[in-house]
Design a protein around this motif. Structure first.
Motif, PDB file in Angstrom:
ATOM      1  N   THR A 201       0.814  -1.219   0.000  1.00 29.03           N
ATOM      2  CA  THR A 201       0.000   0.000   0.000  1.00 29.03           C
ATOM      3  C   THR A 201       0.844   1.264   0.000  1.00 29.03           C
ATOM      4  O   THR A 201       0.347   2.355  -0.283  1.00 29.03           O
ATOM      5  CB  THR A 201      -0.912   0.034   1.242  1.00 29.03           C
ATOM      6  N   SER A 202       2.142   1.086   0.313  1.00 32.58           N
ATOM      7  CA  SER A 202       3.018   2.251   0.430  1.00 32.58           C
ATOM      8  C   SER A 202       3.848   2.509  -0.821  1.00 32.58           C
ATOM      9  O   SER A 202       4.321   3.627  -1.039  1.00 32.58           O
ATOM     10  CB  SER A 202       3.969   2.064   1.616  1.00 32.58           C
ATOM     11  N   SER A 232       4.258  -2.327  11.473  1.00 29.95           N
ATOM     12  CA  SER A 232       4.155  -0.871  11.606  1.00 29.95           C
ATOM     13  C   SER A 232       5.208  -0.292  10.666  1.00 29.95           C
ATOM     14  O   SER A 232       5.894  -1.022   9.959  1.00 29.95           O
ATOM     15  CB  SER A 232       4.414  -0.427  13.056  1.00 29.95           C
ATOM     16  N   THR A 233       5.347   0.995  10.678  1.00 24.58           N
ATOM     17  CA  THR A 233       6.330   1.623   9.795  1.00 24.58           C
ATOM     18  C   THR A 233       7.759   1.314  10.220  1.00 24.58           C
ATOM     19  O   THR A 233       8.694   1.505   9.440  1.00 24.58           O
ATOM     20  CB  THR A 233       6.131   3.146   9.768  1.00 24.58           C
ATOM     21  N   ASN A 270       8.830   4.288   1.913  1.00 20.56           N
ATOM     22  CA  ASN A 270       8.473   4.246   3.332  1.00 20.56           C
ATOM     23  C   ASN A 270       7.332   3.246   3.540  1.00 20.56           C
ATOM     24  O   ASN A 270       6.219   3.454   3.045  1.00 20.56           O
ATOM     25  CB  ASN A 270       8.045   5.629   3.825  1.00 20.56           C
ATOM     26  N   LEU A 272       4.263   0.889   5.089  1.00 19.66           N
ATOM     27  CA  LEU A 272       3.068   1.109   5.912  1.00 19.66           C
ATOM     28  C   LEU A 272       2.687  -0.206   6.578  1.00 19.66           C
ATOM     29  O   LEU A 272       3.056  -1.283   6.089  1.00 19.66           O
ATOM     30  CB  LEU A 272       1.909   1.608   5.034  1.00 19.66           C
ATOM     31  N   PRO A 273       1.980  -0.149   7.693  1.00 22.79           N
ATOM     32  CA  PRO A 273       1.569  -1.382   8.370  1.00 22.79           C
ATOM     33  C   PRO A 273       0.797  -2.306   7.416  1.00 22.79           C
ATOM     34  O   PRO A 273      -0.068  -1.854   6.669  1.00 22.79           O
ATOM     35  CB  PRO A 273       0.677  -0.889   9.511  1.00 22.79           C
ATOM     36  N   ASP A 275       2.223  -4.010   4.950  1.00 19.93           N
ATOM     37  CA  ASP A 275       2.997  -4.274   3.732  1.00 19.93           C
ATOM     38  C   ASP A 275       3.731  -5.605   3.875  1.00 19.93           C
ATOM     39  O   ASP A 275       4.312  -5.908   4.930  1.00 19.93           O
ATOM     40  CB  ASP A 275       4.011  -3.156   3.490  1.00 19.93           C
TER      41      ASP A 275
END
Length: 401
Positions: A201-202, A232-233, A270, A272-273, A275
């Motif tokens: 999604t990131s 998480s990130t 970067n 995202l949670p 991924d």
């Protein structure tokens, strides 16, 4: 001393025969232009001449090999030049396809053009030489090396054999490039692995993944189907094919190097949670697979299900297209290097042949002025002997009674 008629005729015929034989021999030297025809003429010189002739014969053999090697490598160089132009055109086509204003029909047309490029590349890879043999099939010159299957999948049916020809005493040159090296074994642009994105999604992407420390890489203990999961990130967990955690951190930062089991990995973007992607070994990527990936990307159309992932795939394919283009250029360069070697050796042989021919001429060629003078003297001596014989054989005591 009493000389019988029989003895007179015998001695005279022997003398005339000897003089005639000498004259005939001299005629052979003059007609050939050589002063040494057999070993009895000059044993030492004859032996030296044999050495010259052997060297010149070897050069003739090398020249035939040079011609064949030049033809083969010139054909390869031309083939790779065509492939290079084709890859450049395909790269431009793919870049044009990444245009948000294009409709499905436009992308379909571009995909059709890319499919034509795939077929043209296949024709290049199945090039034949003047004898009808395939130049990219390794040792199996009668085997068509590349075959197209449904879904634009291409398989290689040749082997990795490289044929050589001797072009000098201690110099061999390759006359082919095996099809797997030419079109299949294109270095993976990101290293030794590829990514299969499960949830993205990131827009993170596998940027680099290499076996940095081979001694620490143990695929038997830790099967290399690695799964990267972000909760998480900053929380990243990596597990191997057995589900064993091989890397875990709660402080991941974008761009940092992730190291485990002798492997180094770098990601771009970067996370995202949620991924998640798998990473599997893939050291080489076929040119045909890269073209197929570009075609498939364009065939997705203007409305992909996951736009983010579609953009990531675009970047990966474009990077590999560049890699394939560089690979084709290096293959062309290799053929060019061989052609330069062939040219240099050809010039060397030409100079050596000239020197050998000159050396042989100096010790073998006839001094025509001297030879003709000797021939004329021998001819006069023979004629005199013949006239003397004619006059003497007609003498009789009855001439003086």
């Amino acid at each position: 001393m009493r000389v019988s008629t029989q003895q007179f005729y015998f001695q005279s015929s022997q003398q005339l025969s000897t003089k005639q034989s000498m004259l005939n021999d001299q005629m052979k030297y003059i007609s050939s232009g050589k002063r040494v025809l057999t070993a009895k003429d000059d044993p030492v010189t004859f032996g030296t001449l044999s050495g010259y002739k052997d060297e010149l014969t070897n050069i003739d053999k090398y020249q035939r090999n040079l011609t064949q090697a030049k033809n083969r490598n010139s054909l390869q160089e031309t083939s790779f030049a065509n492939a290079e132009s084709l890859m450049q055109e395909l790269k431009t086509l793919f870049i044009n396809a990444n245009n948000g204003t294009l409709a499905d029909s436009d992308l379909k047309s571009l995909a059709d053009l890319a499919t034509n490029s795939l077929n043209q590349m296949l024709d290049i890879a199945n090039t034949k030489d003047e004898t009808g043999g395939y130049i990219f099939s390794g040792y199996q010159i009668d085997q068509k090396p590349f075959s197209l299957h449904p879904g634009n999948n291409v398989s290689y049916l040749g082997d990795n054999g490289t044929r050589e020809l001797q072009i000098a005493k201690n110099v061999m040159v390759d006359i082919n490039q095996a099809g797997d090296d030419a079109f299949q074994n294109v270095e993976n642009a990101i290293g030794d692995f590829k990514a299969n994105y499960i949830n993205n999604t990131s827009g993170i992407a596998l940027n680099r993944a290499v076996i940095a420390t081979p001694s620490s890489y143990d695929p038997a203990t830790n099967p290399p189907d690695y799964k990267f999961s972000f909760t998480s990130t900053t929380d990243l967990t990596v597990t191997d094919g057995n589900g064993v955690v091989v890397y875990n951190t709660a402080t991941y930062t974008a761009g940092q190097t992730i190291a485990f089991n002798g492997i180094e990995v770098e990601l771009s973007g970067n996370p995202l949670p949620g991924d998640e992607f798998d990473m599997t070994p893939e050291k080489d990527i076929s040119i045909f697979d890269t073209i197929k990936a570009a075609i498939d990307w364009m065939n997705v159309g203007a409305s992909p299900v996951n736009t983010v992932q579609h953009n990531v795939d675009y970047g990966d394919i474009l990077t590999q297209l560049n890699q394939a283009l560089n690979h084709t250029t290096s293959r062309r360069t290799e053929a060019g290097v061989r052609l330069k070697l062939i040219e240099t050796q050809d010039n060397s042989h030409a100079e050596a042949a000239l020197n050998l021919a000159s050396g042989r001429s100096n010790i073998e060629d006839l001094d025509f002025a001297k030879a003709i003078s000797t021939f004329e003297q021998s001819q006069v001596a023979l004629q005199a002997a013949q006239q003397t014989f004619i006059q003497i054989k007609g003498l009789s005591l009855f001439n003086y009674i």
